[in-house]
Design a protein around this motif. Structure first.
Motif, short mmCIF file in Angstrom:
data_model
loop_
_atom_site.label_atom_id
_atom_site.label_comp_id
_atom_site.label_asym_id
_atom_site.label_seq_id
_atom_site.Cartn_x
_atom_site.Cartn_y
_atom_site.Cartn_z
N UNK A 199 -2.26 1.23 -3.78
CA UNK A 199 -3.63 0.74 -3.59
C UNK A 199 -3.86 0.32 -2.14
N UNK A 200 -2.85 -0.27 -1.52
CA UNK A 200 -2.97 -0.66 -0.11
C UNK A 200 -3.18 0.56 0.78
N UNK A 201 -2.45 1.63 0.49
CA UNK A 201 -2.62 2.87 1.26
C UNK A 201 -4.02 3.43 1.03
N UNK A 202 -4.45 3.46 -0.22
CA UNK A 202 -5.77 3.98 -0.55
C UNK A 202 -6.87 3.20 0.16
N UNK A 203 -6.75 1.87 0.17
CA UNK A 203 -7.76 1.04 0.83
C UNK A 203 -7.83 1.34 2.33
N UNK A 204 -6.66 1.49 2.94
CA UNK A 204 -6.64 1.78 4.38
C UNK A 204 -7.23 3.16 4.66
N UNK A 205 -6.97 4.13 3.78
CA UNK A 205 -7.54 5.47 3.95
C UNK A 205 -9.05 5.40 3.81
N UNK A 206 -9.53 4.65 2.82
CA UNK A 206 -10.96 4.52 2.59
C UNK A 206 -11.67 3.89 3.79
N UNK A 207 -11.02 2.89 4.39
CA UNK A 207 -11.61 2.24 5.57
C UNK A 207 -11.52 3.12 6.81
N UNK A 208 -10.67 4.12 6.78
CA UNK A 208 -10.52 5.02 7.92
C UNK A 208 -9.61 4.48 9.00
N UNK A 209 -8.79 3.49 8.66
CA UNK A 209 -7.88 2.88 9.62
C UNK A 209 -6.53 3.61 9.56
N UNK A 210 -6.32 4.50 10.51
CA UNK A 210 -5.12 5.34 10.46
C UNK A 210 -3.84 4.53 10.65
N UNK A 242 -3.26 1.31 9.96
CA UNK A 242 -2.98 0.51 8.76
C UNK A 242 -2.52 1.40 7.62
N UNK A 243 -3.12 2.58 7.50
CA UNK A 243 -2.72 3.51 6.44
C UNK A 243 -1.28 3.98 6.65
N UNK A 244 -0.92 4.26 7.91
CA UNK A 244 0.45 4.70 8.20
C UNK A 244 1.45 3.59 7.90
N UNK A 245 1.09 2.35 8.27
CA UNK A 245 1.98 1.22 7.97
C UNK A 245 2.13 1.01 6.47
N UNK A 246 1.01 1.12 5.75
CA UNK A 246 1.04 0.93 4.31
C UNK A 246 1.86 2.03 3.64
N UNK A 247 1.73 3.25 4.14
CA UNK A 247 2.51 4.36 3.60
C UNK A 247 3.99 4.16 3.88
N UNK A 248 4.30 3.64 5.06
CA UNK A 248 5.70 3.39 5.42
C UNK A 248 6.32 2.33 4.50
N UNK A 249 5.50 1.40 4.03
CA UNK A 249 5.99 0.38 3.09
C UNK A 249 6.02 0.91 1.66
N UNK A 250 5.09 1.81 1.34
CA UNK A 250 4.98 2.31 -0.04
C UNK A 250 6.08 3.31 -0.38
N UNK A 251 6.46 4.12 0.59
CA UNK A 251 7.43 5.19 0.32
C UNK A 251 8.77 4.65 -0.22
N UNK A 252 9.38 3.64 0.41
CA UNK A 252 10.64 3.13 -0.16
C UNK A 252 10.45 2.50 -1.53
#
Length: 87
Positions: free
Chosen positions: A33-44, A46-56
């Motif tokens: 959800x954090x990645x989705x929110x960052x993608x929706x806001x268009x913040x690349x 934040x989205x990359x950081x959230x994805x880096x946390x989500x993957x593990x």
């Protein structure tokens, strides 16, 4: 209802494992959800950081048997593709 002592113990351990797996699944959903929110806001960034946390977190859930490995790979692949497409 369980009749034998071993069946009663199995019911107790299943309840514990169910709680643990539910918590793991919830954490994965929260990270997604954090990645989705960052993608929706268009913040690349934040989205990359959230994805880096989500993957593990997703892969940890796979190693614990909560998700199938192909499901996790599909989720990570689709999210990373969407993060790359931002801006």
């Amino acid at each position: 209802m369980a009749n034998t002592a071993s069946a009663k113990k199995a019911v107790r351990s299943q309840a514990r494992k169910t709680d643990v797996n539910r918590n793991r699944r919830t954490m994965v959903k929260t990270n997604l959800r954090r990645v989705e929110d960052a993608i929706t806001k268009g913040d690349k960034a934040a989205a990359a950081d959230a994805l880096k946390a989500a993957e593990p977190a997703i892969m940890r859930a796979v190693s614990k048997g909560v998700f199938h490995k192909n499901t996790a790979a599909r989720k990570i692949s689709r999210l990373s593709k969407r993060v790359k497409a931002i801006g």
